[in-house]
Design a protein around this motif. Sequence first.
Motif, mmCIF file in Angstrom:
data_model
loop_
_atom_site.group_PDB
_atom_site.id
_atom_site.type_symbol
_atom_site.label_atom_id
_atom_site.label_comp_id
_atom_site.label_asym_id
_atom_site.label_seq_id
_atom_site.Cartn_x
_atom_site.Cartn_y
_atom_site.Cartn_z
ATOM 1 N N VAL B 355 0.847 -1.205 0.000
ATOM 2 C CA VAL B 355 0.000 0.000 0.000
ATOM 3 C C VAL B 355 0.876 1.247 0.000
ATOM 4 C CG1 VAL B 355 -1.763 1.302 1.253
ATOM 5 C CG2 VAL B 355 -1.894 -1.184 1.162
ATOM 6 N N THR B 356 1.941 1.218 0.815
ATOM 7 C CA THR B 356 2.805 2.404 0.868
ATOM 8 C C THR B 356 3.589 2.559 -0.428
ATOM 9 O OG1 THR B 356 4.694 1.220 1.823
ATOM 10 C CG2 THR B 356 3.130 2.196 3.372
ATOM 11 N N GLN B 357 3.808 1.454 -1.150
ATOM 12 C CA GLN B 357 4.625 1.532 -2.360
ATOM 13 C C GLN B 357 3.813 1.853 -3.603
ATOM 14 O OE1 GLN B 357 8.161 1.220 -2.243
ATOM 15 N NE2 GLN B 357 7.500 1.500 -0.132
ATOM 16 N N CYS B 358 2.517 1.591 -3.587
ATOM 17 C CA CYS B 358 1.701 1.749 -4.800
ATOM 18 C C CYS B 358 1.697 3.211 -5.247
ATOM 19 C CB CYS B 358 0.269 1.274 -4.567
ATOM 20 S SG CYS B 358 -0.762 1.474 -6.046
ATOM 21 N N PRO B 359 2.340 3.527 -6.387
ATOM 22 C CA PRO B 359 2.464 4.935 -6.776
ATOM 23 C C PRO B 359 1.166 5.502 -7.349
ATOM 24 C CG PRO B 359 3.562 3.548 -8.389
ATOM 25 C CD PRO B 359 3.011 2.622 -7.331
ATOM 26 N N ASN B 360 0.211 4.614 -7.624
ATOM 27 C CA ASN B 360 -1.017 5.086 -8.257
ATOM 28 C C ASN B 360 -2.208 5.105 -7.312
ATOM 29 O OD1 ASN B 360 0.260 5.279 -10.893
ATOM 30 N ND2 ASN B 360 0.378 3.056 -10.735
ATOM 31 N N GLN B 361 -1.950 4.849 -6.043
ATOM 32 C CA GLN B 361 -2.982 4.886 -5.004
ATOM 33 C C GLN B 361 -4.147 3.959 -5.333
ATOM 34 O OE1 GLN B 361 -3.794 9.068 -4.713
ATOM 35 N NE2 GLN B 361 -1.820 9.483 -3.798
ATOM 36 N N VAL B 362 -3.771 2.808 -5.878
ATOM 37 C CA VAL B 362 -4.773 1.803 -6.215
ATOM 38 C C VAL B 362 -5.019 0.894 -5.010
ATOM 39 C CG1 VAL B 362 -5.174 -0.235 -7.633
ATOM 40 C CG2 VAL B 362 -4.282 1.852 -8.680
ATOM 41 N N LEU B 363 -3.950 0.479 -4.340
ATOM 42 C CA LEU B 363 -4.074 -0.451 -3.224
ATOM 43 C C LEU B 363 -4.471 0.269 -1.950
ATOM 44 C CD1 LEU B 363 -0.950 -2.660 -3.964
ATOM 45 C CD2 LEU B 363 -3.318 -3.436 -3.940
ATOM 46 N N LEU B 369 -14.663 -7.284 7.094
ATOM 47 C CA LEU B 369 -14.183 -7.810 8.374
ATOM 48 C C LEU B 369 -13.317 -9.050 8.217
ATOM 49 C CD1 LEU B 369 -16.894 -7.418 11.123
ATOM 50 C CD2 LEU B 369 -14.589 -6.438 10.986
ATOM 51 N N LEU B 370 -13.660 -9.906 7.251
ATOM 52 C CA LEU B 370 -12.895 -11.135 7.078
ATOM 53 C C LEU B 370 -11.523 -10.884 6.478
ATOM 54 C CD1 LEU B 370 -15.605 -13.627 5.810
ATOM 55 C CD2 LEU B 370 -14.511 -13.518 8.053
ATOM 56 N N ARG B 371 -11.401 -9.769 5.779
ATOM 57 C CA ARG B 371 -10.135 -9.481 5.099
ATOM 58 C C ARG B 371 -9.541 -8.171 5.604
ATOM 59 N NH1 ARG B 371 -11.401 -7.873 0.391
ATOM 60 N NH2 ARG B 371 -13.641 -8.004 0.498
ATOM 61 N N LEU B 372 -10.029 -7.703 6.715
ATOM 62 C CA LEU B 372 -9.609 -6.399 7.244
ATOM 63 C C LEU B 372 -8.087 -6.288 7.214
ATOM 64 C CD1 LEU B 372 -11.033 -3.945 8.602
ATOM 65 C CD2 LEU B 372 -10.246 -4.879 10.768
ATOM 66 N N MET B 373 -7.603 -5.189 6.728
ATOM 67 C CA MET B 373 -6.172 -4.882 6.660
ATOM 68 C C MET B 373 -5.478 -5.503 5.449
ATOM 69 S SD MET B 373 -5.310 -5.370 10.642
ATOM 70 C CE MET B 373 -6.271 -6.850 10.741
ATOM 71 N N GLN B 374 -6.050 -6.533 4.871
ATOM 72 C CA GLN B 374 -5.449 -7.096 3.656
ATOM 73 C C GLN B 374 -5.824 -6.192 2.478
ATOM 74 O OE1 GLN B 374 -6.859 -11.166 3.519
ATOM 75 N NE2 GLN B 374 -5.030 -11.852 4.607
ATOM 76 N N PRO B 375 -4.842 -5.827 1.670
ATOM 77 C CA PRO B 375 -5.127 -4.854 0.610
ATOM 78 C C PRO B 375 -6.058 -5.388 -0.465
ATOM 79 C CG PRO B 375 -2.792 -5.013 1.036
ATOM 80 C CD PRO B 375 -3.438 -6.147 1.765
ATOM 81 N N GLU B 376 -6.753 -4.471 -1.104
ATOM 82 C CA GLU B 376 -7.501 -4.755 -2.312
ATOM 83 C C GLU B 376 -7.340 -3.550 -3.229
ATOM 84 O OE1 GLU B 376 -11.389 -5.384 -0.745
ATOM 85 O OE2 GLU B 376 -11.856 -3.255 -0.662
ATOM 86 N N MET B 377 -7.830 -3.688 -4.461
ATOM 87 C CA MET B 377 -7.618 -2.620 -5.433
ATOM 88 C C MET B 377 -8.912 -1.862 -5.691
ATOM 89 S SD MET B 377 -5.488 -4.892 -8.142
ATOM 90 C CE MET B 377 -4.817 -3.647 -9.227
ATOM 91 N N SER B 378 -8.757 -0.552 -5.961
ATOM 92 C CA SER B 378 -9.866 0.234 -6.463
ATOM 93 C C SER B 378 -9.290 1.420 -7.219
ATOM 94 C CB SER B 378 -10.784 0.676 -5.324
ATOM 95 O OG SER B 378 -12.056 0.945 -5.858
ATOM 96 N N PHE B 379 -10.095 1.993 -8.109
ATOM 97 C CA PHE B 379 -9.502 2.883 -9.113
ATOM 98 C C PHE B 379 -10.026 4.318 -9.074
ATOM 99 C CE2 PHE B 379 -9.776 -1.486 -10.832
ATOM 100 C CZ PHE B 379 -8.433 -1.805 -10.761
#
Lengths: 461, 496
Positions: B355-363, B369-379
Amino acid sequence: MSDNKNKIVRRDFLKLLGGGTAAAAAAFTGCDRIAPTGGRKTTAEVPTDSMTYRTSSATGDKVSLLGYGCMRWPLLATPAPDGNVIDQAAVNDLVDYAIAHGVNYFDTSPVYVQGWSEKATGIALSRHPRDKYLIATKLSNFGPQIWSREASIAMYHKSLNELQVDYLDYMLLHAIGLGGMDALKGRYLDNGILDYLIEERKAGRIRNLGFSYHGDIKVFDYLLSLHDTVKWDFVQIQLNYIDWEHATGNNTNALYLYGELDKRNIPAIIMEPLLGGRLAKLPQYLAARLKQQRPNESVASWAFRYAGSFPKVLTVLSGMTYLEHLQDNILSYAPLEPLNEQEFELLYDTARLMMEYSLIPCTACQYCMPCPYGIDIPSVFLHYNKCLSEHNVPASSQDENYRQARRAFLVGYDRSVPKLRQASHCIACNQCVPHCPQSIKIPQELRRIDDYVEQLKRETL
Amino acid sequence: MGVLRLTRTALAVVLGGALTLLFLDFSGTIHTYFGWMAKIQFLPALLAVNVVVVAALILVTLLLGRIYCSVVCPLGIFQDVVSRISRRVIKRRQSYSPEKKWWRYSVLALFVAAIAAGLGSVMALLDPYGIFGRMAAQLLSPIYLWSNNFLAYMAERTDSYLFYHVDVWLTGLGTLLVAVVSALLIGYLAWRNGRTYCNTICPVGTVLGVVSRFSLFKHRFNTETCNSCGLCARDCKASCIDSKNKVIDYSRCVTCFNCIDVCNKNAMRYGLPIKKKPVEDASESQVDMGRRGMLTVSAALIATATIKAQEMKMDGGLAVIEDKQVPPRQMHIVPPGAQSIRNFSQKCVGCQLCVTQCPNQVLRPSTDLLRLMQPEMSFERGYCRPECTRCSDVCPSGAIERIDTAQKSATQIGHAVWIEKNCVVLADGVFCDNCARHCPVGAIQMVAREAGVADSPKTPVVDTERCIGCGACENLCPARPFSAIYVEGHCMHRIV
């Protein structure tokens, strides 16, 4: 706007530098007219009594060669509660300074500065005696929704009201040529507005009647053919050392336009003498050639002296946002020192070399704005042109300065234009195209720049 | 300070500092040099099935004890810093406490069960590296980025391109709260009692604790010189020294060497077991062992280092741009390299490094709740650009496996779906082909609404077989707040 900010910062910086090491700066670099000695006066010595005036062959008006364009007034950081975007206090200061130094011509329009220019200009000018200034405004009835006679007359009355005057010194049919003969007919002929304005001139509420021209030359020629019956008091054209023989897009060479006016003895008012500032920021080596001739004078002063050197020119308009620009331009005309033969040649040579840069002929006039999809069109073009002039548009990854140029282009792009307002968001709806006085194919150019940015980002050049 | 403790402290400062920088640096340069430090973290390496690293870590623990917890684990180093401050500032004393076996093993069991059940959020919540990552990414990174932006502001005013502005944005409120709570909780525990988290909750600590019971090198009492003064226990962050009975709980000792340093009777040493030694040799042998221990530690470090891999129109003004909103997606999207949603959620420890590395602010971290804190993508803020593989480069746990740009551009992570009623071509009656124009794989075509009608408006059609789900179309669609074209995620990624 951000580009303007950069400009002022750079100027301030030069000033500071000059202040500290004035003598050195004057001797070696010829900083913006701050030298205590040398060929030209310092900004502290902008004369109040040396302005060159031209006399109108139509009405005998005595007009200052420098005219104030009111479409680039300084803006507030955030608009006032009533939506006003203009920094009135700054406008008042600029107008006071201009009048104190002999400027007496002020050119505005109902559509300038998001529609707030007339009001601001009116407030600033009304603080001076009415005979101290000449006011010019336009019937800017763009868009078929206000082509009706009633809407157009309402616009004219609103101008009188906003400007707080009971007569206008100069009234223009605005940007005829945009939209061709159809627009001319719709805006001024079929609805009888031209006849109405002629009647108003008879009544003395309009002292000079004329038009400003961009675009389709047929319209220009047609209106001049009416000269014997209408008797135009003046015509406003775009003239500078590029447009003399290298007019871009649909526009016509100033050589022809000025010639036609000269033939009929119609006074010419000049707009875009600096091409939206582009002739103030020439590519470095071209600027150096001008500086070599006159080390203590700005690059912009050449463009002003050029426009002023034509005898039929009544006034040269400049949209001055900053006091420093105003001072610099007053110095160019107080008094005017006309160009000699060699200087004309040098400028035409400069124009020829400029053409090789394939700059986008945007003057940042803002007519295309606001883009309904939020793109900051002039800022995108300004950034691209800046990079071209500074050799930061590499043609290939094999270029010597590729890495630095790529970084300068991309980092600079994000600085000059917020991501959401960049060219990648242009959908080519074409709504901007009819508004551009330079007839730039805006969507094509935006997409060309976007493709280029994409190549830079992906490193596929 | 003794050589052993000095070495331990120095290594901890270097590794802790570099690991923190990994989460702060957004340019990718730090990662080139220190990226391996994230990849030698125990749980990420285990999840990535990085046999070499896991074997090396277990071997090192068998040899030297839980040195990992002292110099490699960033959360351990964080607790040491807090605990050290509290011992200095409020003159707090540690004291022995018995092992909380029940706690330790039930948390470990819960952890293993969560992994088996694919409950990514529970796993992410407990992993020490993940906890540290969230703290660094959510709490420290904004400060770092703001400082950078100040420098960028200055640079802009001197026409320098050295620094550039980066957006600081709230990637996920839930994750921020988790980071705040875990920082406060673990910080408080460390302030009050040193390594409480490590020895009661941390599943990695529990596993390594089992191993370290049998380690070769250990802290050992010299029962002949020891006068049971209790100084060692007072300085033991792990509360594992029972000085009265001269017994150390090796499952909890993190090999920090504090006890050796503080003992003024030379009654504590670190080394191999000694059958019988005369009293007068004690000091000499300690120095010997010290040196030998240090050599072994550096050897271990070198070993790990070699593992390193890689209405009326007025002029001017700007139209207001409405913010985009996240569309409701049937299936969330995970980055190319994740292989599948299952693989991703089983392996991601939620450290936020990508998340900190994604230069396009996608992650951004999931709010589910089941995946809390695990990254996902959105645009909404950018899209997954074809030239970028940063998340796959940095992921330490194999949740996002390494891929190159060519593989990435051929990996289908989702597909675009057109929403007719949002499309500006129909809604505003304007020309638009921005989705088709920006599609990097040519999966979108503009097709006339009515076949054979010359001036029929053209709207997009998506070839879902070609679409890779990069989100360029969704991000650059002029429709707001909801785009007229958006990406649905795929359970299984595949090559198209």
